[in-house]
Design an enzyme around this catalytic site. Structure first.
Site, PDB file in Angstrom:
ATOM      1  CB  THR A 118      -1.143   0.177   1.197  1.00  0.00           C
ATOM      2  OG1 THR A 118      -1.717  -0.985   1.062  1.00  0.00           O
ATOM      3  CG2 THR A 118      -1.539   1.414   1.447  1.00  0.00           C
ATOM      4  NE  ARG A 146      -9.999  -6.147   2.983  1.00  0.00           N
ATOM      5  CZ  ARG A 146      -9.021  -5.434   3.190  1.00  0.00           C
ATOM      6  NH1 ARG A 146      -8.365  -4.787   1.893  1.00  0.00           N
ATOM      7  NH2 ARG A 146      -8.247  -5.297   4.208  1.00  0.00           N
ATOM      8  CB  VAL A 147     -13.684  -1.170   1.484  1.00  0.00           C
ATOM      9  CG1 VAL A 147     -13.060  -0.217   1.674  1.00  0.00           C
ATOM     10  CG2 VAL A 147     -14.516  -1.140   0.230  1.00  0.00           C
ATOM     11  N   GLY A 148     -10.626  -1.824   2.821  1.00  0.00           N
ATOM     12  CA  GLY A 148     -10.023  -2.242   3.768  1.00  0.00           C
ATOM     13  C   GLY A 148     -10.029  -0.592   4.563  1.00  0.00           C
ATOM     14  CG  ASP A 149      -6.279   0.613   6.518  1.00  0.00           C
ATOM     15  OD1 ASP A 149      -5.956  -0.501   5.898  1.00  0.00           O
ATOM     16  OD2 ASP A 149      -5.221   1.289   7.063  1.00  0.00           O
ATOM     17  CB  THR A 169       0.778   0.312   4.719  1.00  0.00           C
ATOM     18  OG1 THR A 169       0.893  -0.948   4.113  1.00  0.00           O
ATOM     19  CG2 THR A 169       2.116   0.288   5.740  1.00  0.00           C
ATOM     20  N   GLY A 170      -1.019  -1.817   6.247  1.00  0.00           N
ATOM     21  CA  GLY A 170      -1.031  -3.089   7.087  1.00  0.00           C
ATOM     22  C   GLY A 170      -2.455  -3.914   6.849  1.00  0.00           C
ATOM     23  N   GLY A 172      -5.807  -4.359   7.044  1.00  0.00           N
ATOM     24  CA  GLY A 172      -6.942  -3.249   7.198  1.00  0.00           C
ATOM     25  C   GLY A 172      -7.902  -3.367   7.938  1.00  0.00           C
TER      26      GLY A 172
END
Length: 258
Positions: A118, A146-149, A169-170, A172
């Site tokens: 990211t 799917r949606v992350g942070d 980053t990581g 999410g």
């Protein structure tokens, strides 16, 4: 925006061209940007046909009354703004595809899927204004939608002139649950912690939940923090000396790119 656009165009990272693949073998991109002076923000998610999602996120911030647009609606807005579409195959790289196919074969071993690469940027300008931006292809082999942070303001991105600017980053899901980016700002504002200690303390919360990753952050005085609890994190900065400094691992001798 300019920095993240450059990284989105580089196939070495999981953002823009070179983004990881979903379980269906397509690319879905997320991005966000925030202005620390005004607290205005823009974000897009599940983007499939926009070359530079970070630029679309900025347009959402500056040219719409909303903070986040997703999927088809976001791409229709992009057309309205004159942004050219690209076919989804534009984001394809052989290296990411090979990794995706290998991971598909290893699912039965129940390996944990994680984000890799990211991209993000935080900045302090000459007027003392802060900004943060983040862009990603998300988690490899992720479920559809799917949606992350990364596009979530306060989780993966946050900027406030009174405290700091943060990009994360990581893994999410853990960063969303921990509201990492905003939490760093809150710890600085209400507990008086330095940007470095606030970032470290927030990552400790992520680790306690079982997640890993890292952040880049800068406060209103130009103090920087780039902690992480993973094996490594590609990171770089340009300070008062005007020289780019680059590091990957924790105990690595810093490289100066002149």
């Amino acid at each position: 925006e300019a920095t993240v656009r450059y990284l989105e165009d580089c196939p070495l990272f999981n953002a823009g061209k070179g983004a990881v693949f979903t379980a269906e073998g397509t690319n879905e991109l997320d991005s966000s940007i925030m202005d620390g002076k005004t607290l205005n923000a823009g974000a897009v998610a599940s983007i499939k046909h926009i070359k530079n999602p970070i630029s679309l996120a900025r347009l959402v911030m500056e040219k719409s009354p909303h903070v986040m647009l997703i999927g088809k609606g976001a791409e229709l807005f992009a057309k309205k703004m004159g942004i050219k579409w690209v076919p989804n195959k534009y984001f394809f790289t052989q290296e990411r595809w090979d990794s995706f196919m290998k991971q598909k074969k290893e699912i039965e071993k129940k390996e944990k899927n994680k984000t890799t690469g990211t991209v993000g940027a935080v900045a302090l300008d000459q007027l003392g204004d802060l900004a943060a931006a983040t862009s990603t292809g998300g988690m490899s082999n992720k479920m559809y939608g799917r949606v992350g942070d990364s596009p979530i303001i306060g989780a993966g991105t946050y900027a406030n002139n009174s405290t700091c600017a943060v990009s994360c980053t990581g893994y999410g899901e853990y960063f969303i649950r921990s509201v990492v980016a905003y939490d760093i700002s809150v710890l600085m504002e209400y507990s008086g912690l330095s940007v470095s200690r606030a970032a470290e303390k927030t990552l400790e919360k992520v680790a306690a939940l079982g997640g890993d990753g890292g952040v880049i952050a800068i406060d209103h005085n130009g103090n920087m923090a780039m902690p992480f609890n993973s094996n490594g994190m590609f990171r770089a900065y340009v300070g008062k000396d005007g020289i780019p400094h680059v590091k990957i691992y924790k105990d690595q001798i810093e490289e100066n790119l002149k």
